[in-house]
Motif scaffolding. Structure first.
Motif, PDB file in Angstrom:
ATOM      1  N   PHE A   1       0.797  -1.261  -0.063  1.00 45.41           N
ATOM      2  CA  PHE A   1       0.203   0.163  -0.032  1.00 45.41           C
ATOM      3  C   PHE A   1       0.974   1.179  -0.004  1.00 45.41           C
ATOM      4  N   ASP A   2       1.870   0.999   0.386  1.00 46.27           N
ATOM      5  CA  ASP A   2       2.939   2.102   0.634  1.00 46.27           C
ATOM      6  C   ASP A   2       3.576   2.815  -1.037  1.00 46.27           C
ATOM      7  N   ILE A   3       3.235   1.785  -2.038  1.00 53.21           N
ATOM      8  CA  ILE A   3       3.681   2.193  -3.343  1.00 53.21           C
ATOM      9  C   ILE A   3       2.457   2.243  -4.127  1.00 53.21           C
ATOM     10  N   ALA A   4       1.168   1.699  -3.537  1.00 56.02           N
ATOM     11  CA  ALA A   4       0.072   1.847  -4.530  1.00 56.02           C
ATOM     12  C   ALA A   4      -0.428   3.243  -4.432  1.00 56.02           C
ATOM     13  N   HIS A   5      -1.059   3.396  -5.911  1.00 56.94           N
ATOM     14  CA  HIS A   5      -2.008   4.624  -5.876  1.00 56.94           C
ATOM     15  C   HIS A   5      -3.504   4.269  -5.312  1.00 56.94           C
ATOM     16  N   TYR A   6      -3.819   3.379  -5.415  1.00 56.94           N
ATOM     17  CA  TYR A   6      -5.116   2.822  -4.808  1.00 56.94           C
ATOM     18  C   TYR A   6      -4.835   1.678  -4.052  1.00 56.94           C
ATOM     19  N   ALA A   7      -5.137   1.857  -2.869  1.00 50.27           N
ATOM     20  CA  ALA A   7      -5.220   0.709  -1.867  1.00 50.27           C
ATOM     21  C   ALA A   7      -6.575   0.131  -1.643  1.00 50.27           C
ATOM     22  N   VAL A   8      -6.956  -0.852  -1.895  1.00 53.01           N
ATOM     23  CA  VAL A   8      -8.200  -1.636  -1.708  1.00 53.01           C
ATOM     24  C   VAL A   8      -7.746  -2.699  -0.406  1.00 53.01           C
ATOM     25  N   VAL A   9      -8.357  -2.194   0.631  1.00 52.05           N
ATOM     26  CA  VAL A   9      -8.242  -3.059   1.692  1.00 52.05           C
ATOM     27  C   VAL A   9      -9.587  -4.037   2.059  1.00 52.05           C
ATOM     28  N   GLY A  10      -9.207  -5.333   1.551  1.00 54.34           N
ATOM     29  CA  GLY A  10     -10.137  -6.484   1.407  1.00 54.34           C
ATOM     30  C   GLY A  10      -9.751  -7.691   0.985  1.00 54.34           C
ATOM     31  N   ASP A  11     -10.855  -8.548   1.127  1.00 48.48           N
ATOM     32  CA  ASP A  11     -10.316  -9.953   0.991  1.00 48.48           C
ATOM     33  C   ASP A  11     -10.450 -10.144  -0.756  1.00 48.48           C
ATOM     34  N   LEU A  12      -9.423 -10.711  -1.321  1.00 48.29           N
ATOM     35  CA  LEU A  12      -9.324 -10.754  -2.848  1.00 48.29           C
ATOM     36  C   LEU A  12     -10.239 -11.541  -3.464  1.00 48.29           C
ATOM     37  N   TYR A  13     -10.963 -12.699  -2.822  1.00 49.82           N
ATOM     38  CA  TYR A  13     -11.870 -13.407  -3.245  1.00 49.82           C
ATOM     39  C   TYR A  13     -13.239 -12.563  -3.552  1.00 49.82           C
ATOM     40  N   GLU A  14     -13.508 -11.984  -2.341  1.00 49.57           N
ATOM     41  CA  GLU A  14     -14.688 -10.900  -2.281  1.00 49.57           C
ATOM     42  C   GLU A  14     -14.814  -9.943  -3.422  1.00 49.57           C
ATOM     43  N   VAL A  15     -13.564  -9.428  -3.450  1.00 48.90           N
ATOM     44  CA  VAL A  15     -13.318  -8.243  -4.402  1.00 48.90           C
ATOM     45  C   VAL A  15     -13.540  -8.888  -6.032  1.00 48.90           C
ATOM     46  N   MET A  16     -12.878  -9.971  -6.075  1.00 51.44           N
ATOM     47  CA  MET A  16     -12.950 -10.487  -7.476  1.00 51.44           C
ATOM     48  C   MET A  16     -14.284 -10.803  -7.811  1.00 51.44           C
ATOM     49  N   GLU A  17     -15.262 -11.391  -6.880  1.00 56.61           N
ATOM     50  CA  GLU A  17     -16.499 -11.947  -7.153  1.00 56.61           C
ATOM     51  C   GLU A  17     -17.239 -11.139  -7.418  1.00 56.61           C
ATOM     52  N   SER A  18     -17.333  -9.856  -6.738  1.00 56.76           N
ATOM     53  CA  SER A  18     -18.206  -8.622  -6.677  1.00 56.76           C
ATOM     54  C   SER A  18     -17.858  -7.952  -8.046  1.00 56.76           C
ATOM     55  N   PHE A  19     -16.551  -7.777  -8.304  1.00 56.29           N
ATOM     56  CA  PHE A  19     -16.033  -7.164  -9.526  1.00 56.29           C
ATOM     57  C   PHE A  19     -16.742  -7.919 -10.924  1.00 56.29           C
ATOM     58  N   LEU A  20     -16.412  -9.137 -11.044  1.00 54.20           N
ATOM     59  CA  LEU A  20     -17.014 -10.228 -12.059  1.00 54.20           C
ATOM     60  C   LEU A  20     -18.612  -9.925 -12.159  1.00 54.20           C
ATOM     61  N   LYS A  21     -19.267 -10.005 -10.966  1.00 54.22           N
ATOM     62  CA  LYS A  21     -20.778  -9.889 -11.065  1.00 54.22           C
ATOM     63  C   LYS A  21     -21.100  -8.512 -11.640  1.00 54.22           C
ATOM     64  N   LYS A  22     -20.350  -7.615 -11.386  1.00 52.30           N
ATOM     65  CA  LYS A  22     -20.802  -6.172 -11.774  1.00 52.30           C
ATOM     66  C   LYS A  22     -20.376  -6.135 -13.312  1.00 52.30           C
ATOM     67  N   ALA A  23     -19.327  -6.921 -13.824  1.00 51.02           N
ATOM     68  CA  ALA A  23     -18.765  -6.629 -14.972  1.00 51.02           C
ATOM     69  C   ALA A  23     -19.889  -7.406 -15.909  1.00 51.02           C
ATOM     70  N   GLU A  24     -20.334  -8.717 -15.251  1.00 53.10           N
ATOM     71  CA  GLU A  24     -21.595  -9.357 -16.302  1.00 53.10           C
ATOM     72  C   GLU A  24     -22.823  -8.672 -16.411  1.00 53.10           C
ATOM     73  N   GLU A  25     -23.064  -7.896 -15.377  1.00 54.12           N
ATOM     74  CA  GLU A  25     -24.253  -7.049 -15.388  1.00 54.12           C
ATOM     75  C   GLU A  25     -24.473  -6.125 -16.406  1.00 54.12           C
ATOM     76  N   HIS A  26     -23.024  -5.515 -16.481  1.00 54.59           N
ATOM     77  CA  HIS A  26     -22.764  -4.408 -17.604  1.00 54.59           C
ATOM     78  C   HIS A  26     -22.719  -5.126 -18.678  1.00 54.59           C
ATOM     79  N   SER A  27     -22.361  -6.172 -18.963  1.00 53.43           N
ATOM     80  CA  SER A  27     -22.379  -6.834 -20.399  1.00 53.43           C
ATOM     81  C   SER A  27     -23.845  -7.210 -20.784  1.00 53.43           C
ATOM     82  N   HIS A  28     -24.556  -7.320 -19.871  1.00 55.16           N
ATOM     83  CA  HIS A  28     -25.848  -7.541 -20.188  1.00 55.16           C
ATOM     84  C   HIS A  28     -26.795  -6.398 -20.502  1.00 55.16           C
ATOM     85  N   GLU A  29     -26.315  -5.155 -19.670  1.00 54.27           N
ATOM     86  CA  GLU A  29     -26.899  -3.876 -20.196  1.00 54.27           C
ATOM     87  C   GLU A  29     -26.706  -3.549 -21.559  1.00 54.27           C
TER      88      GLU A  29
END
Lengths: 400, 267
Positions: free
Chosen positions: A371-399
């Motif tokens: 996080f000291d070298i990151a521009h954006y620090a996402v503090v969270g579980d990578l599995y949850e973040v990926m899952e939510s991201f992919l769900k959002k991406a899928e919704e978006h592709s349907h739209e």
């Protein structure tokens, strides 16, 4: 130059315990009576500076002889001409050499070992070389380190550059140590920053001691000062087609060819999809729980159009092969975007990616060094973040 | 063929930090292991010995505790180990380290010369990948790095294949020679339980060498005194000032990340 000396009169259970705890290399031992420093000592001298006063002292020996630095002038770059074309790291180093040489007002030189120079000298001048020294001979067509080292040494003995920058490609990584040791001088590998002092000492900065530490290294007593720099660490300057420079053809001796080595074949393999050329990367690390979960990361990569990369633990675990690895033991990358998933960000890794234009780090530990070298620090579980991201991406592709 | 493999003991964890207030190094735990890249060199050497006969010995430089990696190599199949250990070698940089190992090899070779010296690709603590090449120079040997495979020709020369970036090069070298093995070129064997049991019955597996055993006794050529590079200062890596921190539940974070990438036109 000197050695560490223990003042036995100041050693007691308390001072000894302090020193034993202080030494980061476990080199100080105490048997209840005598305090001893073992061969694990790295002479970091922390025990002198931070230990109980006067127990361990650094005693200067007689000053070692120093070369006459005024006899060594200029910054030289070894051009890499594998396969008859200049590797872009040569241009990156020329750009940096120009900055460094400006401090002392000394020239920038390029050294070219090849079997056919063609238009390569002109290209080196356009990128910043004041003088190009060419050793052109069929013996340089294929790479034999000792043959190359003989020519390299000839260049250094005759031209006497103060500093020599070598690209940390396969050839340079064999050649630089060979020549530096022949000349009994210092070599610093994989520098991430370089600065020039007015007295021509080159400040070489790199990660040290295998940990989350950087070191400023100098070569104060000998010349030339050798260092290697990886591809994509510095930026190349745009070619200046009006630049003027001198091309000097150096005599080549047949005796330089190492007769102990015969090259039977050399073939260029087609370029692979290389992470160091990727524009968007997703790098995954120890936070990944199993090799099977790589499929989820691949899906995440596809959604972003990213190439997959990783940190060292995954290669050591055999989950991904070394071509995916970022860091000092892997590749240096400079993409426009890198998303790290479950990577703590040891300096060994960070050195390989911190110049990326945009760094987004996902890690569950809010104190992770990434996080000291990151521009954006996402503090969270990578599995949850990926899952939510992919769900959002899928919704978006349907739209759409 | 008499083979010598150079190995190194490295810290198991790379979690070394520097306290930004005091400048003190903090190393988590003192656990150590054999440098993982050395295992490939060792496996290459053991297979060559199986194929062509001869001996395989290992050498390392470090404190007394480094005997552990020599013994591990012996359990894997090495015949003998050498530990180069002396406080006068402390603070050695690449040049002084290479010179020390070369001096030790030269001292051993007066009794039994080596045909082939093998090194790993690099260590995981120093990460320089330079000691092998400098060692070859001090020993006046031809060498190649990034070696994928090696065999003997009918005439007794060494043929090796190296992957130099995109270039695949096959070279024939006269022996003696030095090779730096690439990583992941083979599957290193595990230490053998049987050898471990057998090793208990003997105590002369390891020879310890110090400066007193070397031809060059000048202590200014070793350790900190023999090192042309000097560490001026150590410091913690720079921090990027003012990064944006995203917080929330996993679901919120994923959605925020999606929006962020959209805004930045990555997707």
């Amino acid at each position: 130059m000197g050695k560490l000396v223990i003042d036995a009169s100041k050693v007691n259970a308390q001072t000894a315990a302090q020193l034993v705890a202080l030494c980061p290399f476990s080199a100080i031992t105490y048997n209840g009576e005598t305090l001893d420093i073992s061969a694990a000592c790295k002479m970091c001298r922390l025990c002198v500076r931070k230990g109980p006063a006067g127990v361990v002292q650094y005693i200067e020996d007689t000053q070692a002889p120093t070369v006459d630095k005024s006899k060594w002038q200029g910054v030289a770059v070894l051009a890499d001409a594998t396969g008859g074309t200049l590797h872009p790291v040569s241009f990156e180093l020329l750009g940096k050499a120009k900055e460094l040489a400006a401090v002392t007002g000394q020239p920038v030189m390029a050294l070219l070992l090849c079997d056919q120079a063609a238009d390569m000298p002109q290209k080196l001048i356009e990128r910043g070389a004041d003088t190009v020294y060419i050793y052109e001979h069929p013996m340089f067509r294929d790479f034999c380190v000792t043959t190359y080292a003989n020519a390299f040494e000839d260049f250094i003995q005759k031209i006497k550059p103060s500093a020599v920058l070598v690209g940390a490609l396969s050839r340079g990584r064999s050649l630089a140590p060979r020549v530096a040791s022949r000349l009994r001088t210092g070599l610093t590998a994989d520098c991430t920053m370089l600065e020039m002092k007015e007295n021509t000492d080159l400040v070489q900065i790199r990660p040290a001691f295998g940990g989350n530490i950087m070191a400023r290294i100098i070569t104060p007593r000998t010349r030339p000062q050798f260092c290697t720099v990886r591809y994509k660490v510095f930026s190349a300057v745009a070619p200046n087609h009006d630049a003027a420079g001198t091309v000097l053809r150096m005599p080549v001796s047949d005796s330089w060819q190492d007769t102990r080595v015969t090259i039977e074949s050399a073939e260029m393999k087609p370029p692979e999809k290389d992470i160091s050329e990727a524009d968007i990367l997703v790098a995954v690390g120890r936070g990944l729980k199993s090799a099977a979960d790589l499929a989820k990361v691949q899906a995440f990569c596809s959604a972003i159009g990213a190439q997959l990369a990783c940190s060292r633990p995954l290669v050591e675990a055999g989950w991904l092969d070394a071509s995916h690895q970022i860091g000092l033991s892997g590749k240096t990358v400079r993409p426009s975007l890198i998303i790290t998933l479950g990577i703590s960000g040891a300096v060994q890794f960070a050195a390989g990616m911190k110049s990326a234009d945009c760094i987004i780090a996902v890690n569950s530990d809010p104190a992770a060094p990434i996080f000291d070298i990151a521009h954006y620090a996402v503090v969270g579980d990578l599995y949850e973040v990926m899952e939510s991201f992919l769900k959002k991406a899928e919704e978006h592709s349907h739209e759409t | 063929m008499n083979i010598l493999v150079c190995i190194k003991q490295v810290p198991s964890s790379s979690n070394v930090k520097v306290d930004p207030e005091t400048g003190v190094l903090i190393r988590d735990g003192a656990q150590s292991k054999m440098n993982p890249y050395d295992l490939y060199a060792l496996e290459m050497g053991l297979s060559l010995r199986e194929r062509y006969g001869g001996s395989l010995q290992v050498i390392t430089m470090g404190p007394d505790s480094a005997k552990a990696v020599l013994m591990e190599a012996i359990y894997m199949g090495a015949d003998h180990g050498y530990l180069i250990s002396d406080r006068r070698f402390a603070g050695a940089d690449v040049l002084a380290t290479s010179y020390t190992i070369a001096s030790a090899i030269a001292a051993i070779a007066t009794q039994a010369p080596f045909d082939l010296i093998l090194c790993g690709k690099q260590t995981t603590d120093g990460d320089t990948a330079q000691v092998g090449a400098e060692l070859a120079e001090f020993l006046h040997l031809p060498h190649y790095a990034n070696v994928q495979s090696a065999e003997l020709t009918k005439e007794g020369a060494l043929r090796c294949t190296c992957l130099l970036g995109r270039e695949l090069l096959t070279a024939r070298l006269t022996l003696p020679a030095l090779l730096c093995a690439d990583g992941e070129i083979n599957t290193p064997r595990l230490p053998s339980y049987r050898r471990r049991q057998a090793a208990r019955k003997r105590e002369d597996w390891i020879t310890v060498l110090s400066l007193n055993d070397f031809a060059d006794q000048d202590s200014t050529h070793y350790g900190l005194n023999g090192s042309p590079t000097q560490v001026e200062k150590i410091f913690p890596p720079e921090k990027k000032a003012g990064h944006v921190r995203l917080t929330g539940s996993g679901q919120e974070l994923g959605e925020q990340l999606y929006t962020l990438l959209q805004e930045k036109k990555f997707i």
